[in-house]
Design a protein around this motif. Structure first.
Motif, PDB file in Angstrom:
ATOM      1  N   ARG A 148    -101.083   9.661 -24.745  1.00 16.42           N
ATOM      2  CA  ARG A 148    -100.337   9.078 -23.619  1.00 16.42           C
ATOM      3  C   ARG A 148    -101.039   7.844 -23.055  1.00 16.42           C
ATOM      4  NH1 ARG A 148    -102.245  13.838 -21.966  1.00 16.42           N
ATOM      5  NH2 ARG A 148    -103.994  13.786 -20.526  1.00 16.42           N
ATOM      6  N   GLU A 149    -102.331   7.673 -23.376  1.00 19.96           N
ATOM      7  CA  GLU A 149    -103.068   6.487 -22.949  1.00 19.96           C
ATOM      8  C   GLU A 149    -103.134   5.432 -24.056  1.00 19.96           C
ATOM      9  OE1 GLU A 149    -106.916   7.621 -21.451  1.00 19.96           O
ATOM     10  OE2 GLU A 149    -106.045   9.114 -20.104  1.00 19.96           O
ATOM     11  N   ARG A 153    -100.159   4.362 -25.991  1.00 15.96           N
ATOM     12  CA  ARG A 153     -98.745   4.325 -26.365  1.00 15.96           C
ATOM     13  C   ARG A 153     -98.446   3.308 -27.464  1.00 15.96           C
ATOM     14  NH1 ARG A 153     -96.108   7.782 -23.011  1.00 15.96           N
ATOM     15  NH2 ARG A 153     -97.077   8.158 -21.008  1.00 15.96           N
ATOM     16  N   ASP A 190     -92.310   6.738 -24.661  1.00 21.04           N
ATOM     17  CA  ASP A 190     -92.245   7.080 -23.236  1.00 21.04           C
ATOM     18  C   ASP A 190     -92.683   8.513 -22.963  1.00 21.04           C
ATOM     19  OD1 ASP A 190     -91.636   6.384 -20.536  1.00 21.04           O
ATOM     20  OD2 ASP A 190     -89.825   7.611 -20.686  1.00 21.04           O
ATOM     21  N   TYR A 191     -92.679   9.351 -23.987  1.00 17.95           N
ATOM     22  CA  TYR A 191     -93.054  10.762 -23.823  1.00 17.95           C
ATOM     23  C   TYR A 191     -94.572  10.885 -23.699  1.00 17.95           C
ATOM     24  CZ  TYR A 191     -93.216  15.788 -24.836  1.00 17.95           C
ATOM     25  OH  TYR A 191     -93.445  17.134 -24.766  1.00 17.95           O
ATOM     26  N   ASP A 192     -95.056  11.854 -22.908  1.00 20.07           N
ATOM     27  CA  ASP A 192     -96.498  11.972 -22.630  1.00 20.07           C
ATOM     28  C   ASP A 192     -97.323  12.655 -23.723  1.00 20.07           C
ATOM     29  OD1 ASP A 192     -96.795  10.554 -20.328  1.00 20.07           O
ATOM     30  OD2 ASP A 192     -96.532  12.276 -19.001  1.00 20.07           O
ATOM     31  N   ARG A 199     -88.204  10.594 -18.395  1.00 19.89           N
ATOM     32  CA  ARG A 199     -89.032  11.271 -17.405  1.00 19.89           C
ATOM     33  C   ARG A 199     -88.463  11.028 -16.021  1.00 19.89           C
ATOM     34  NH1 ARG A 199     -94.954   9.403 -17.969  1.00 19.89           N
ATOM     35  NH2 ARG A 199     -93.843   7.685 -18.853  1.00 19.89           N
ATOM     36  N   GLU A 237     -96.228  18.923 -13.767  1.00 22.64           N
ATOM     37  CA  GLU A 237     -96.138  17.461 -13.693  1.00 22.64           C
ATOM     38  C   GLU A 237     -96.308  16.988 -12.252  1.00 22.64           C
ATOM     39  OE1 GLU A 237     -95.806  14.703 -15.749  1.00 22.64           O
ATOM     40  OE2 GLU A 237     -96.430  16.155 -17.236  1.00 22.64           O
ATOM     41  N   GLU A 260     -99.264  14.562 -10.997  1.00 18.49           N
ATOM     42  CA  GLU A 260     -98.989  13.303 -10.295  1.00 18.49           C
ATOM     43  C   GLU A 260     -99.671  13.266  -8.936  1.00 18.49           C
ATOM     44  OE1 GLU A 260     -94.911  12.023 -10.261  1.00 18.49           O
ATOM     45  OE2 GLU A 260     -94.608  12.776 -12.295  1.00 18.49           O
ATOM     46  N   TYR A 293    -105.573  18.676 -16.744  1.00 18.77           N
ATOM     47  CA  TYR A 293    -104.594  17.656 -17.096  1.00 18.77           C
ATOM     48  C   TYR A 293    -105.225  16.473 -17.821  1.00 18.77           C
ATOM     49  CZ  TYR A 293    -101.744  20.394 -13.941  1.00 18.77           C
ATOM     50  OH  TYR A 293    -101.077  21.428 -13.342  1.00 18.77           O
TER      51      TYR A 293
END
Length: 175
Positions: free
Chosen positions: A36-37, A39, A71-73, A110, A132, A136, A170
């Motif tokens: 996710r970091e 992409r 776009d998905y994590d 999302r 989630e 956040e 997380y």
């Protein structure tokens, strides 16, 4: 080669990991950020997995599908992505991979969560995963406090060790 999602040096300092084992493993330590970091790597990995698992002729992934994948994590990181590509290859309806071929959890955008000044959450009608929301909240507290963990914990009104646990859970790291 060995891999972990834990900070072994921190675990070593806490006495939660054996020192002798750490020094056997830590010959050339590498830090690979979660997908996710990274992409920008997703289209390259999708192409690789399409080539690896696809048949002749080569399968092409549409731009819309690639955007949704990026776009998905990816909580399962590269293994989850590879499994998703393999699933899409098996279940696709046409010659290529289209947005409709993606698993529902990936093609669904999302939802965004907003916190108005009054402090009441505006959650999407379709619902929102509690994990989630918690992730956040931790990220926002860290950002607002310049990544000072003590102040972020106080902001969230939780003990610092609870914040550290959530950060590890997380896989939250200072950018």
């Amino acid at each position: 080669m060995a891999a972990t999602n834990r900070d072994l040096e921190a675990a070593l300092g806490e006495g939660a990991f054996r020192e002798d084992l750490y020094y056997r493993l830590a010959v050339i330590p590498l830090h690979l950020p979660p997908l996710r970091e990274r992409r920008d790597d997703i289209p390259l990995l999708v192409r690789h997995f399409l080539d690896k698992h696809g048949k002749n002729p080569p399968v092409v992934c549409s731009e819309a599908a690639l955007e949704a994948l990026a776009d998905y994590d990816w909580p399962g990181n590269v293994r989850e992505l590879e499994n998703a590509v393999e699933r899409m290859l098996i279940l696709r309806r046409g010659a290529g991979i289209e947005l409709d071929d993606l698993p529902p959890k990936i093609r669904r955008p999302r939802p965004s969560v907003s916190v108005p000044v009054a402090g009441v959450l505006n959650l999407p009608e379709e619902g929102y995963p509690l994990e989630e929301l918690e992730k956040e909240a931790v990220l926002e507290a860290l950002r607002r406090n310049d990544w000072n963990q003590t102040r972020a914990a106080a902001f969230l009104r939780i003990p610092r060790h609870t914040l550290l646990y959530r950060m590890e859970k997380y896989d939250i790291r200072k950018p």
